[in-house]
Design a protein around this motif. Structure first.
Motif, PDB file in Angstrom:
ATOM      1  N   MET A  81      68.519  61.050  21.481  1.00 43.06           N
ATOM      2  CA  MET A  81      68.161  59.878  22.290  1.00 43.06           C
ATOM      3  C   MET A  81      67.052  60.229  23.273  1.00 43.06           C
ATOM      4  N   LEU A  82      67.150  61.406  23.891  1.00 53.83           N
ATOM      5  CA  LEU A  82      66.127  61.855  24.839  1.00 53.83           C
ATOM      6  C   LEU A  82      64.774  61.989  24.142  1.00 53.83           C
ATOM      7  N   LEU A  83      64.782  62.572  22.962  1.00 55.08           N
ATOM      8  CA  LEU A  83      63.535  62.708  22.199  1.00 55.08           C
ATOM      9  C   LEU A  83      62.961  61.345  21.825  1.00 55.08           C
ATOM     10  N   SER A  84      63.823  60.435  21.404  1.00 58.68           N
ATOM     11  CA  SER A  84      63.329  59.113  20.995  1.00 58.68           C
ATOM     12  C   SER A  84      62.740  58.337  22.173  1.00 58.68           C
ATOM     13  N   ILE A  85      63.313  58.522  23.341  1.00 57.03           N
ATOM     14  CA  ILE A  85      62.777  57.861  24.543  1.00 57.03           C
ATOM     15  C   ILE A  85      61.376  58.382  24.852  1.00 57.03           C
ATOM     16  N   GLN A  86      61.165  59.686  24.645  1.00 57.97           N
ATOM     17  CA  GLN A  86      59.838  60.258  24.880  1.00 57.97           C
ATOM     18  C   GLN A  86      58.832  59.800  23.823  1.00 57.97           C
ATOM     19  N   LEU A  87      59.301  59.640  22.605  1.00 54.39           N
ATOM     20  CA  LEU A  87      58.417  59.247  21.502  1.00 54.39           C
ATOM     21  C   LEU A  87      58.101  57.753  21.493  1.00 54.39           C
ATOM     22  N   GLU A  88      59.005  56.940  21.971  1.00 56.61           N
ATOM     23  CA  GLU A  88      58.916  55.479  21.860  1.00 56.61           C
ATOM     24  C   GLU A  88      57.566  54.892  22.273  1.00 56.61           C
ATOM     25  N   PRO A  89      56.934  55.342  23.358  1.00 56.44           N
ATOM     26  CA  PRO A  89      55.640  54.728  23.710  1.00 56.44           C
ATOM     27  C   PRO A  89      54.522  54.998  22.703  1.00 56.44           C
ATOM     28  N   TYR A  90      54.712  55.957  21.824  1.00 59.84           N
ATOM     29  CA  TYR A  90      53.636  56.390  20.934  1.00 59.84           C
ATOM     30  C   TYR A  90      53.849  56.049  19.457  1.00 59.84           C
ATOM     31  N   VAL A  91      55.071  56.127  19.004  1.00 56.76           N
ATOM     32  CA  VAL A  91      55.324  56.043  17.561  1.00 56.76           C
ATOM     33  C   VAL A  91      55.561  54.615  17.091  1.00 56.76           C
ATOM     34  N   LYS A  92      55.408  54.434  15.792  1.00 53.90           N
ATOM     35  CA  LYS A  92      55.738  53.150  15.180  1.00 53.90           C
ATOM     36  C   LYS A  92      57.240  53.040  14.951  1.00 53.90           C
ATOM     37  N   LYS A  93      57.875  54.193  14.669  1.00 56.16           N
ATOM     38  CA  LYS A  93      59.311  54.210  14.415  1.00 56.16           C
ATOM     39  C   LYS A  93      59.805  55.638  14.558  1.00 56.16           C
ATOM     40  N   VAL A  94      61.036  55.774  15.060  1.00 54.61           N
ATOM     41  CA  VAL A  94      61.679  57.085  15.144  1.00 54.61           C
ATOM     42  C   VAL A  94      63.129  56.930  14.696  1.00 54.61           C
ATOM     43  N   ILE A  95      63.589  57.877  13.868  1.00 56.47           N
ATOM     44  CA  ILE A  95      64.974  57.871  13.383  1.00 56.47           C
ATOM     45  C   ILE A  95      65.499  59.307  13.407  1.00 56.47           C
ATOM     46  N   VAL A  96      66.797  59.462  13.236  1.00 55.83           N
ATOM     47  CA  VAL A  96      67.396  60.775  13.027  1.00 55.83           C
ATOM     48  C   VAL A  96      67.667  60.891  11.535  1.00 55.83           C
ATOM     49  N   GLY A  97      67.136  61.925  10.925  1.00 55.54           N
ATOM     50  CA  GLY A  97      67.328  62.117   9.492  1.00 55.54           C
ATOM     51  C   GLY A  97      66.131  62.799   8.871  1.00 55.54           C
ATOM     52  N   ASP A  98      66.020  62.685   7.540  1.00 54.17           N
ATOM     53  CA  ASP A  98      64.911  63.301   6.826  1.00 54.17           C
ATOM     54  C   ASP A  98      63.852  62.246   6.501  1.00 54.17           C
TER      55      ASP A  98
END
Length: 168
Positions: A81-98
């Motif tokens: 969750m911490l990583l996704s919060i940091q990525l959210e302003p930049y990425v189109k999508k973030v998930i946990v998995g492959d």
């Protein structure tokens, strides 16, 4: 005059859907947090947070990111969750998995938002061959979405399709 060759496929009412046409642009990235763990197995909160704070997340601008840990470490949910919060302003999508789960998630969004009203009572062929990494789950999601509306659903090419569904 000899018999004229007629292209029956071109003259048919068949509607071809190629999921590759919906493949969105953007680099796909597998972000492995294993190297941020103590000895590759232990998440130390203070050290982990320091690495997250110091990392340049802007390098993932307009990317699709799959977060993973390739070691057998037990990763608490808050870390992703911490990583996704940091990525959210930049990425189109973030998930946990492959990367396959990432592609499936991308296509799930696309298919959920697909307007299928034009396909009502139409014979449909879902094109099967793809040069882009269209996940198998996307074909299942599309056929399930189309089934209540389509007259028939086939898979493949117009010249060699496999029938899957026909409205009774």
């Amino acid at each position: 005059m000899k018999d004229e060759i007629i292209n029956r496929v071109a003259n048919s009412k068949l509607v071809t859907i190629d999921l590759e046409d919906y493949y969105p642009k953007g680099q796909r990235v597998l972000f492995d947090i294993k190297d941020w763990l103590y000895e590759g197995f232990v998440l130390r909160e203070k050290d982990f947070r320091a690495q997250v704070a110091a990392f340049d997340w802007s390098q993932y601008q307009n990317h699709y990111v799959a977060l993973t840990c390739s070691s057998d470490a037990i990763i608490p949910g808050w870390a992703y969750m911490l990583l996704s919060i940091q990525l959210e302003p930049y990425v189109k999508k973030v998930i946990v998995g492959d990367l396959e789960i990432l592609e499936t998630s991308i296509y799930q969004d696309i298919i959920n938002n697909l307007d299928i009203s034009d396909f009502k009572d139409q014979p449909i062929i879902i094109k099967g061959c793809s040069n882009k990494p269209v996940p198998q789950n996307a074909y299942i999601m599309l056929s399930n979405k189309l089934q209540p509306y389509a007259k028939s659903i086939m898979y493949g090419e117009a010249c060699s399709s496999v029938p899957l569904y026909k409205k009774k």
